[in-house]
Design an enzyme around this catalytic site. Structure first.
Site, PDB file in Angstrom:
ATOM      1  N   GLN A   8     -22.960  -7.989   9.194  1.00  0.00           N
ATOM      2  CA  GLN A   8     -23.380  -8.962  10.207  1.00  0.00           C
ATOM      3  C   GLN A   8     -24.919  -9.253  10.027  1.00  0.00           C
ATOM      4  O   GLN A   8     -25.702 -10.160  10.778  1.00  0.00           O
ATOM      5  CB  GLN A   8     -22.889  -8.657  11.748  1.00  0.00           C
ATOM      6  N   GLU A  43     -18.821 -13.717  22.850  1.00  0.00           N
ATOM      7  CA  GLU A  43     -18.784 -12.236  24.072  1.00  0.00           C
ATOM      8  C   GLU A  43     -18.098 -12.895  25.085  1.00  0.00           C
ATOM      9  O   GLU A  43     -17.375 -11.999  25.768  1.00  0.00           O
ATOM     10  CB  GLU A  43     -19.958 -11.894  23.950  1.00  0.00           C
ATOM     11  N   VAL A  90      17.426   5.830   6.145  1.00  0.00           N
ATOM     12  CA  VAL A  90      18.165   6.742   6.869  1.00  0.00           C
ATOM     13  C   VAL A  90      17.752   8.136   6.689  1.00  0.00           C
ATOM     14  O   VAL A  90      17.270   8.963   7.557  1.00  0.00           O
ATOM     15  CB  VAL A  90      19.505   6.467   7.139  1.00  0.00           C
ATOM     16  N   CYS A 136       0.763  -1.210  -0.068  1.00  0.00           N
ATOM     17  CA  CYS A 136       0.038   0.027   0.065  1.00  0.00           C
ATOM     18  C   CYS A 136       0.763   1.205   0.063  1.00  0.00           C
ATOM     19  O   CYS A 136       0.333   2.215  -0.268  1.00  0.00           O
ATOM     20  CB  CYS A 136      -0.859  -0.074   1.114  1.00  0.00           C
ATOM     21  N   GLY A 166      11.961   4.988   0.746  1.00  0.00           N
ATOM     22  CA  GLY A 166      10.609   3.951   0.920  1.00  0.00           C
ATOM     23  C   GLY A 166       9.437   4.514   0.917  1.00  0.00           C
ATOM     24  O   GLY A 166       8.488   3.633   0.640  1.00  0.00           O
TER      25      GLY A 166
HETATM   26  C1  LIG Z   1       3.700   2.500   9.674  1.00  0.00           C
HETATM   27  C2  LIG Z   1       4.678   3.341   9.921  1.00  0.00           C
HETATM   28  C3  LIG Z   1       5.373   3.240  10.972  1.00  0.00           C
HETATM   29  C4  LIG Z   1       6.489   4.169  11.194  1.00  0.00           C
HETATM   30  N1  LIG Z   1       7.206   4.033  12.261  1.00  0.00           N
HETATM   31  C5  LIG Z   1       8.154   4.932  12.733  1.00  0.00           C
HETATM   32  C6  LIG Z   1       8.933   4.946  14.027  1.00  0.00           C
HETATM   33  O1  LIG Z   1       8.714   4.045  14.606  1.00  0.00           O
HETATM   34  N2  LIG Z   1       9.978   5.559  14.404  1.00  0.00           N
HETATM   35  C7  LIG Z   1      10.174   6.814  13.270  1.00  0.00           C
HETATM   36  O2  LIG Z   1      11.070   7.497  13.651  1.00  0.00           O
HETATM   37  N3  LIG Z   1       9.478   6.995  12.208  1.00  0.00           N
HETATM   38  C8  LIG Z   1       8.591   6.104  11.793  1.00  0.00           C
HETATM   39  N4  LIG Z   1       7.771   6.222  10.548  1.00  0.00           N
HETATM   40  C9  LIG Z   1       8.279   7.308   9.727  1.00  0.00           C
HETATM   41  C10 LIG Z   1       9.025   6.846   8.369  1.00  0.00           C
HETATM   42  O3  LIG Z   1       9.326   5.354   8.421  1.00  0.00           O
HETATM   43  C11 LIG Z   1      10.446   7.096   8.609  1.00  0.00           C
HETATM   44  O4  LIG Z   1      10.713   8.542   8.602  1.00  0.00           O
HETATM   45  C12 LIG Z   1      11.507   6.705   7.431  1.00  0.00           C
HETATM   46  O5  LIG Z   1      12.696   6.475   7.679  1.00  0.00           O
HETATM   47  C13 LIG Z   1      11.196   7.476   6.059  1.00  0.00           C
HETATM   48  O6  LIG Z   1      12.155   7.030   5.346  1.00  0.00           O
HETATM   49  P1  LIG Z   1      11.737   7.124   3.680  1.00  0.00           P
HETATM   50  O7  LIG Z   1      12.718   6.411   2.787  1.00  0.00           O
HETATM   51  O8  LIG Z   1      10.351   6.070   3.545  1.00  0.00           O
HETATM   52  O9  LIG Z   1      11.293   8.488   3.356  1.00  0.00           O
HETATM   53  P2  LIG Z   1      10.543   8.898   2.037  1.00  0.00           P
HETATM   54  O10 LIG Z   1       8.930   8.777   2.164  1.00  0.00           O
HETATM   55  O11 LIG Z   1      11.271   8.292   0.963  1.00  0.00           O
HETATM   56  O12 LIG Z   1      11.035  10.520   2.043  1.00  0.00           O
HETATM   57  C14 LIG Z   1      10.782  11.147   3.243  1.00  0.00           C
HETATM   58  C15 LIG Z   1      11.243  12.577   2.967  1.00  0.00           C
HETATM   59  O13 LIG Z   1      12.892  12.609   3.067  1.00  0.00           O
HETATM   60  C16 LIG Z   1      13.291  13.546   2.015  1.00  0.00           C
HETATM   61  N5  LIG Z   1      14.454  12.960   1.702  1.00  0.00           N
HETATM   62  C17 LIG Z   1      14.869  11.357   1.498  1.00  0.00           C
HETATM   63  N6  LIG Z   1      16.202  11.166   1.220  1.00  0.00           N
HETATM   64  C18 LIG Z   1      16.803  12.412   0.940  1.00  0.00           C
HETATM   65  C19 LIG Z   1      17.817  13.077   0.914  1.00  0.00           C
HETATM   66  N7  LIG Z   1      19.082  12.064   0.820  1.00  0.00           N
HETATM   67  N8  LIG Z   1      18.201  14.268   0.984  1.00  0.00           N
HETATM   68  C20 LIG Z   1      17.279  15.081   1.442  1.00  0.00           C
HETATM   69  N9  LIG Z   1      15.983  14.732   1.647  1.00  0.00           N
HETATM   70  C21 LIG Z   1      15.703  13.425   1.440  1.00  0.00           C
HETATM   71  C22 LIG Z   1      12.197  13.230   0.773  1.00  0.00           C
HETATM   72  O14 LIG Z   1      12.336  14.381  -0.029  1.00  0.00           O
HETATM   73  C23 LIG Z   1      11.241  13.167   1.764  1.00  0.00           C
HETATM   74  O15 LIG Z   1      10.483  14.655   1.895  1.00  0.00           O
HETATM   75  C24 LIG Z   1       6.624   5.305  10.364  1.00  0.00           C
HETATM   76  C25 LIG Z   1       6.194   5.322   9.045  1.00  0.00           C
HETATM   77  C26 LIG Z   1       5.107   4.479   8.856  1.00  0.00           C
HETATM   78  C27 LIG Z   1       4.100   4.700   7.585  1.00  0.00           C
HETATM   79  S1  FES Z   2      -2.916  -2.038   3.868  1.00  0.00           S
HETATM   80 FE1  FES Z   2      -2.451  -1.680   6.049  1.00  0.00          FE
HETATM   81  S2  FES Z   2      -0.223  -1.946   5.734  1.00  0.00           S
HETATM   82 FE2  FES Z   2      -0.878  -1.681   3.704  1.00  0.00          FE
END
Ligand SMILES: Cc1cc2nc3c(=O)[nH]c(=O)nc-3n(C[C@H](O)[C@H](O)[C@H](O)COP(=O)(O)OP(=O)(O)OC[C@H]3O[C@@H](n4cnc5c(N)ncnc54)[C@H](O)[C@@H]3O)c2cc1C
Ligand code: FES
Ligand code: FES
Length: 1368
Positions: A803, A1304, A383, A86, A295
């Protein structure tokens, strides 16, 4: 692992691709341009691969888990990992192989061992979460070179939620694949297992039965293990050597080079995949506001949920310069695009290779990453994405800051600068990057000798949750003479400001000071002024967050002191009683038992058969409403919803919607062809609000468009002007304004309460109030209906997730003005209901019916998770005001109770829920004088509704609160007070019913002996004496749950049984299969009735045109009623075939029924059942509302961390009397599932509404509207030891085949955890001299636990009567 042998050769012959492609389950797909807005999940489901489910769309439930494989040229191997489809952009998997649950195994090709094992362990109930669990384990096994440990398996499931099973059977099914059970991997390979032999999920050893049972009463038992099951060897499972059963990594992808991509999506969206840093920088120069993606776990949420329309996306996941991982002399350099899983693996490797003193920071990161999201998110999230998002609650940023990390930043000209992490975060989601810069890498220095780094995080839930407060702390100590002096320090927090912040004054204070108690006291004082959280800070919980800042520092002090202990001179060592405060949480592998007897009746009744649909569920072949292919010409719908809790609608401007892409139609109140007035009991709702809105989320209209996204887009463009009116948002508001639903006040009484209070019999009288929190159903499948017309609207048909198909039929015929005979509703199965689809699903189907009928086109309406949570109602919150009189021995003499429930803006089932709470307000206690006055409050919140227990648990929880208070008053244990007051055989309830066949004492005594309660309590008290900051608690709680609908007319059931000439039987009955195994039990009864095997009986669906006028599947009574109705039909057919059967011996049932057919005997019958001997007079509130009661008792032991409020359940034992179970495995599943759902209600799940308690939430809005903010229990929350026992040898004379209802009654058993927590808190409070009673609301979240444990870290912020806020 891949099967590639000659990678180098492959590299040389690597091909430049000409088109964008993707392999799905081994099949090559060309990816067309124009789909950049698509997620992988959109793509898969559109392609008909509907085994991958949409549960939340925000990465929070795991229902959409698939495995992605790609060939890593650097590592020269195939990488396999689980992802949330998703959140995965479609184009991000270009050139990769995606395996969905359909590719793992299916009915035709055969089930994969993972699937088979889950089936046999009864690990799939409604099945909606099941494919996600399968895929998480599948990816783990395919990516592991050796069998994973049990711990790794449990860790891999942290991102998967299940609302039905309570996880125990899933863990049991999957631990087969761990190291501890060698059978599948080593010596005892598949070859040495005999045909038909099965690896027991519990023991990991071959056995012939899937469950632990006590004894099998019937001698002609048949093994429940299918002989088709042949375990694979581990090498087959992990894919290191492929077999024809595993999909291979497509050879084309081995040869194929990744190429840059330049694609597009809806609304001019641009999607780039550059492969060099130079290209990234060029694009950045061209589009300064571009979003970089790795990601997509942040950007995906922003675009889809927050609807931020980014125009240019650059996927940088494959850029080598951003993926470096260099272990250097001065530290580690980590590329910004490095995924968190890779980072974790690197840290784990490094700590084994480098000197211990260098890796203190690495260890802190390892611990923090363990609790960072779930595996699927960590597998893709980067990261750099975490750093650059600059979330104030980022788990890593405070650690980078504290550990002295440096960020390397590159600009579009290729110039690199370095900045300390401490200086990088500027403001809310604002960082020190100009529009022509990006983050290149992070440099984490090694720690020096006597330099210590530690992580902290407190969240609502341990697994997969964002922090409430987190921190990173570092101190560097130098030995100076006899003292340890701080030479450097850093203290950084998240969750206390709009950005991650350093406690700079604290740092300054620490440097140069000796590390001792004085510095601790001083630092805590400075911290209080350093970290200042405003009263109205977003997120609330300010007192808790403030206290955590101090608690964390105290823990850090203890931890560092403990580290340096033994290292030469330390003047003050850490007292032994403090040591447990620094012990981090570790979950041992689950220990569980299920103890029951098998009482067989005929071929099938009594057998622990697996759920009849489970084989379809584990392969993703089971279809749910949203999986139904859209008929030609179909439209998708989205609702136009109120944004105000109470307002007059002044105007509606729908011009924006009408010009929106794909728009097809929009409908409001004036367009409803029949009546716009709807309601479950009284017609007090409008299908579409016409003049006034009375809650946020009330439906005002419906939009239809070509796609779901376009329908939502158009609905969002409808502009409505309101005149706001005063809103009532809580029970207290409603009481103040006398805002009650009409005719909803009820009184039940027994004896004379006033007289008793005045008499001198009552030696003590207490008064108090109990707030009981609500609960979201969080069924994994959201509300969904597909409606279509036939004969140009002469008939209307629908498939609904409900249900109560009858209610859908009634509502749709009513709003369309059609006779019920022309409206048909079918339901095959639903992905969980728990009461949430009993009535509140019907208005959704009715809304979809309007455009379908008026446009003569099929219309599908599936709610997004947030909308579902916002509009479809929850478990009622309650307020109970009690006055209880009792003797000095603890005998309760009088109860005067006023009880209120928060109904919301319509009556729905709220009066019946209130009455059920009133019926259960005595729980199991004999009270001679009772007066209960109940009132249903009207509030401006969405209408609350049925939820497992239907008010009973709320009534019982209030009762157990005053029982516990009496115990404290009398300085006795609550268990003593309970026992003194138990009801027994012949007891007369406050509503006149007499107890018969009461087994309360039996279940209680068996539980008490089995858990060795008195000894365990002593041990707990001893533990509490020895430990200052960790406390344990125990509790034993009984329950008695009345079975029947309390409205007599609902206690009727019909079934249609058709026998075919091949000897198979089709049963259709009025009940809905929602995971509870109803169809399986009914089929078992039919199979035994005809003396045929279970697989000769089939139940296809529930349909209003087969069995009319069915009551909702609710009140736990469905198996009692529908099995009896089916049996009635079977008996009718048996009576008709008997004359033929008695003529001669038939070799088979098929031969017999063919002979009957030739004799023109009707082989179809309608059966009917009414529950006998019940009736209740609502005018006097006296009578016999229940056919019988289900009894149970539970024991729980918990441990709390008094400094943070963290808790876990060490043990839970549940005893239930379920008579002679029709299917003990299914019943155990219901007990376990109900217990864990109950645990969510009492300890985890908090609904936060925009009310007087939560002013930072817009008025009347639900803040907790998704898995990100609303936390149901995850696997990590289940007890370490979880034992379920069913009472033996107690037939129930009141229900079919001596069984009892189960759905229940066990829910309330989880309150044992709540009262065990309270016990532990009492022990903590006693340390600071607070020994009296104190109120604790459910859920007992970390905030409530911590703030109740009064100590020097809470004292600066709250007084001793502080009571955290709760929306009630
Ligand atoms: C279900 C769920 C659980 C989560 N749990 C946690 C948690 O427990 N703890 C926590 O801290 N976070 C959590 N997060 C937040 C998130 O997962 C993290 O912040 C994650 O590390 C973001 O990485 P990404 O690669 O997916 O970011 P992306 O969505 O791909 O990018 C995020 C942002 O970073 C910018 N960016 C990426 N790379 C660079 C770069 N090299 N230079 C400049 N800008 C850049 C992008 O432009 C964008 O704005 C969660 C998110 C979800 C959906
Ligand atoms: S639909 Fe719930 S994690 Fe993707
Ligand atoms: S079986 Fe897991 S959510 Fe229903």
């Amino acid at each position: 692992m891949g099967s590639l042998n000659k990678e180098e050769e492959m590299e040389q012959i690597a091909e430049e691709p000409k088109e964008a492609i993707l392999y799905v389950n081994g099949v090559r797909k060309v990816l067309p341009d124009g789909f950049a807005h698509f997620t992988l999940l959109d793509y898969l489901r559109d392609a008909g691969l509907t085994g991958t489910k949409l549960g939340c769309g925000e990465g929070g439930c795991g229902a959409c888990t698939v495995m992605v494989s790609h060939y890593d040229r650097k590592m020269k191997k195939c990488m396999h990992y689980s992802v949330n489809a998703c959140l995965t952009p479609l184009y991000s998997v270009e050139g990769m192989h995606v395996i969905t649950v359909e590719g793992v195994g299916n009915r035709k090709r055969g089930l994969h061992p993972i699937q088979e094992s889950l089936v046999r362990s009864h690990g799939s109930q409604c099945g909606f979460c099941t494919p996600g669990f399968i895929m998480s384990l599948y990816a783990l096994l395919r990516s592991s070179e050796t069998p994973p440990s049990e711990e790794q398996i449990e860790e891999s499931l942290a991102g998967n939620l299940c609302r039905c099973t309570g996880y125990r059977p899933i863990v049991d099914a999957f631990r087969v694949f761990s190291k501890t059970s060698d059978a599948l991997y080593a010596g005892i390979s598949s070859l040495s297992l005999q045909e038909g032999e099965f690896i027991c999920p519990s023991t990991g050893k071959p056995c012939s039965c899937g469950s632990k049972t006590v004894h099998d009463i019937d001698t002609n038992d048949q093994s429940i293990c299918s002989t088709r099951y042949k375990p694979l060897s581990y090498s087959e499972v992990d894919g290191s050597t492929y077999t024809d059963k595993e999909l291979i990594f497509p050879p084309e992808l081995l040869r194929r080079k990744l190429t840059p991509l330049n694609l597009s999506g809806l609304g001019g969206l641009k999607w780039y995949r550059p492969l060099t840093i130079k290209d990234v920088l060029e694009l950045k120069e061209k589009y300064p506001n571009v979003k970089l993606l790795v990601g997509n776990t942040e950007v995906g949420i922003e675009m889809r949920l927050k609807r931020i329309p980014y125009q240019v996306l650059i996927s940088v996941a494959h850029v080598p310069d951003l993926n470096i991982l260099n272990v250097k002399d001065d530290g580690i350099e980590i590329g910004a695009a490095v995924r968190l899983t890779e980072l974790l693996n690197l840290f784990r490797e490094v700590v084994t290779q480098r000197p211990a003193h260098e890796t203190s920071a690495c260890k802190a990161f390892i611990e923090q990453l363990k609790w960072f999201a779930g595996t699927q998110i960590r597998n893709v999230a980067s990261v750099g994405g975490n750093v650059c998002t600059a979330s104030p609650i980022s788990d890593l940023n405070p650690l980078w800051m504290a550990a002295g990390a440096k960020f390397r930043i590159i600009n579009c000209n290729g110039n690199i600068r370095t900045t300390p992490a401490e200086n990088f975060f500027l403001d809310y989601r604002k960082v020190d990057l100009t529009s022509n810069e990006i983050l290149l890498s992070i440099v984490l220095p090694w720690t020096r000798p006597f330099e210590y780094v530690k992580e902290f995080k407190q969240a609502h839930r341990r697994d997969d949750d964002i922090a409430i407060v987190n921190a990173g702390m570092r101190v560097c100590l130098e030995e100076k003479g006899e003292e340890w002096v701080v030479s450097d320090a850093s203290v950084a927090y998240g969750g206390v400001a709009p950005l991650s912040v350093c406690a700079t004054k604290t740092k300054e204070f620490l440097i140069g000071k000796e590390w001792n108690q004085d510095v601790l006291r001083g630092a805590l004082n400075v911290l209080r002024t350093d970290i200042v959280l405003k009263e109205d800070a977003p997120g609330g919980m300010v007192e808790f967050r403030r206290s955590l800042t101090l608690s964390f520092f105290f823990k850090f002090f203890l931890w560092v002191s403990h580290q340096i202990e033994g290292n030469k001179s330390i003047k003050e060592s850490v007292p032994l009683s403090h040591l447990s405060a620094i012990k981090s949480f570790h979950r041992p592998p689950l220990v569980a038992s299920q103890d029951y007897e098998i009482r067989k009746h005929g071929t099938s009744v009594g057998s622990p058969e697996v759920h009849l649909s489970s084989r379809l569920q584990v392969t993703g072949e089971a279809e749910y409403t949203d999986d139904t292919p859209m008929p030609p010409n179909g439209l998708h719908a989205a609702l136009v919803l109120s944004k105000k809790p109470h307002a007059r609608i002044l105007s509606i401007d729908d011009s924006g919607a009408k010009s929106s892409p794909g728009f097809a139609g929009i409908f409001f109140a004036k367009d409803v062809p029949g009546s716009n007035k709807i309601g479950s009991i009284v017609l007090d709702e409008e299908l579409f609000a016409s003049e006034f809105v009375t809650c946020v989320g009330q439906v005002i209209g419906i939009v239809v468009a070509d796609t779901h996204e376009n329908a939502k887009l158009a609905a969002g463009k409808v502009h409505i002007e309101y005149e706001e009116l005063p809103a009532i948002l809580s029970i207290e508001d409603a009481i103040g304004a006398k805002s009650f639903h009409p005719n909803s006040q009820k009184l039940m009484r027994k004896g004379d309460v006033d007289l008793c209070f005045q008499s001198d019999q009552c030696e003590k009288i207490i008064e108090g109030k109990v707030q009981v929190g609500g609960q979201e159903h969080f069924y994994l499948e959201t509300q969904s209906s597909l409606v279509w017309t036939m004969d140009s609207g002469n008939e209307v048909h629908m498939i609904s997730s409900t249900q109560s198909p009858r209610k859908h039929q009634v509502y749709v015929s009513h709003v369309l003005g059609l006779p019920m005979s022309k409206v048909v509703c079918k339901t095959k199965r639903i992905g969980g209901g728990f009461g949430g689809k009993e009535t509140r699903s019907a208005f959704i189907a009715a809304a979809a019916a309007v455009p379908s009928y008026l446009m003569n086109r099929p219309v599908k309406l599936t709610l997004d998770r947030d909308i579902d949570m916002i509009i479809s109602g929850q478990r009622h919150s309650f307020l109970g005001k009690y006055k209880v009189g009792f003797t000095n021995k603890g005998k309760v003499l009088a109860l005067d109770l006023q009880i209120y429930n928060n109904a919301g803006n319509s009556l729905d089932l709220s009066l019946a829920v209130l009455q059920c709470a009133m019926f259960h307000s005595d729980n199991v206690y004999e009270i001679p004088n009772v007066r209960i006055l109940g009132s249903v409050c009207f509030t401006n919140l969405p209408s609350n509704t049925a939820f497992r227990g239907f008010g009973g648990p709320q009534g019982m929880l209030i009762a157990e609160n005053w029982i516990q208070r009496i115990a404290l008053e009398l300085k006795k244990s609550p268990e003593q007070i309970r026992e003194i007051n138990f009801q027994g055989e012949g007891s007369i309830m406050h509503y006149g019913q007499q107890l018969e066949h009461c087994t309360l004492a039996q279940v209680w005594n068996e539980l008490k002996v089995s858990c060795d309660f008195l000894k365990v309590r002593e041990e707990v008290d001893e533990f509490n004496l020895q430990n200052r900051w960790k406390k344990r608690g125990v509790a034993m709680i009984p329950t008695k749950f009345g079975i029947s609908f309390t409205n007599k007319f609902l206690n009727q059931a019909g079934a249609l049984v058709n026998v075919y000439t091949d000897g198979t039987v089709l049963v259709t009955h009025g009940g809905v299969e929602m995971g509870q195994g109803l169809h399986t039990k009914v089929a078992q009864v039919a199979a035994s009735a005809f003396n045929i095997p279970l697989n000769s009986v089939f139940i296809s669906e529930t349909s209003t045109d087969k069995v009319p006028n069915a009551s909702p599947t609710a009140a736990s009574a469905s198996s009692d009623m529908y099995a009896a109705a089916a049996l009635d039909a079977c008996e009718q057919i048996k009576a008709r075939i008997e004359p033929i059967a008695s003529q001669r011996n038939f070799s088979s049932f098929a031969e017999l029924v063919t002979a009957c057919y030739l004799e023109r005997i009707d082989l179809s019958a309608h059966g009917f059942y009414i529950t006998p001997d019940i009736g209740f007079d609502w005018s006097t509130c006296k009578g016999k509302p229940f056919s019988y009661y289900t009894y149970g008792a539970a024991f729980a032991e918990v441990e709390i961390d008094t400094l943070t409020g963290d808790f876990h359940t060490r043990t839970a034992n549940v005893y239930m009397d379920l008579g002679y179970s029709l299917n003990p495995a299914i019943d155990v599943g219901q007990v376990e599932g109900a217990f864990i759902q109950g645990l969510g209600w009492v300890a985890l799940e908090e609904l936060k509404w925009g009310d007087a308690s939560h002013k930072w939430v817009p008025s009347g809005c639900l803040y907790t509207c998704g898995p990100g903010s609303y936390k149901i229990p995850s696997l990590n929350d289940i007890p370490f030891e979880f034992n379920v026992s069913l009472l033996k040898g107690n037939p129930n004379v009141k229900a079919i085949h001596s069984s009892k209802a189960v759905g229940e009654p066990p829910f309330f058993m989880a309150s044992s955890v709540f009262f065990a927590i309270k016990y532990a808190i009492l022990a903590a409070r006693a340390e600071t001299g607070h020994t009296g009673w104190f109120p604790l609301d459910n859920p007992a979240t970390p905030e409530r636990i911590r703030m109740a444990c009064l100590d020097e870290f809470t004292a600066p912020f709250v007084s001793s009567d502080f009571h955290p806020k709760l929306s009630v």
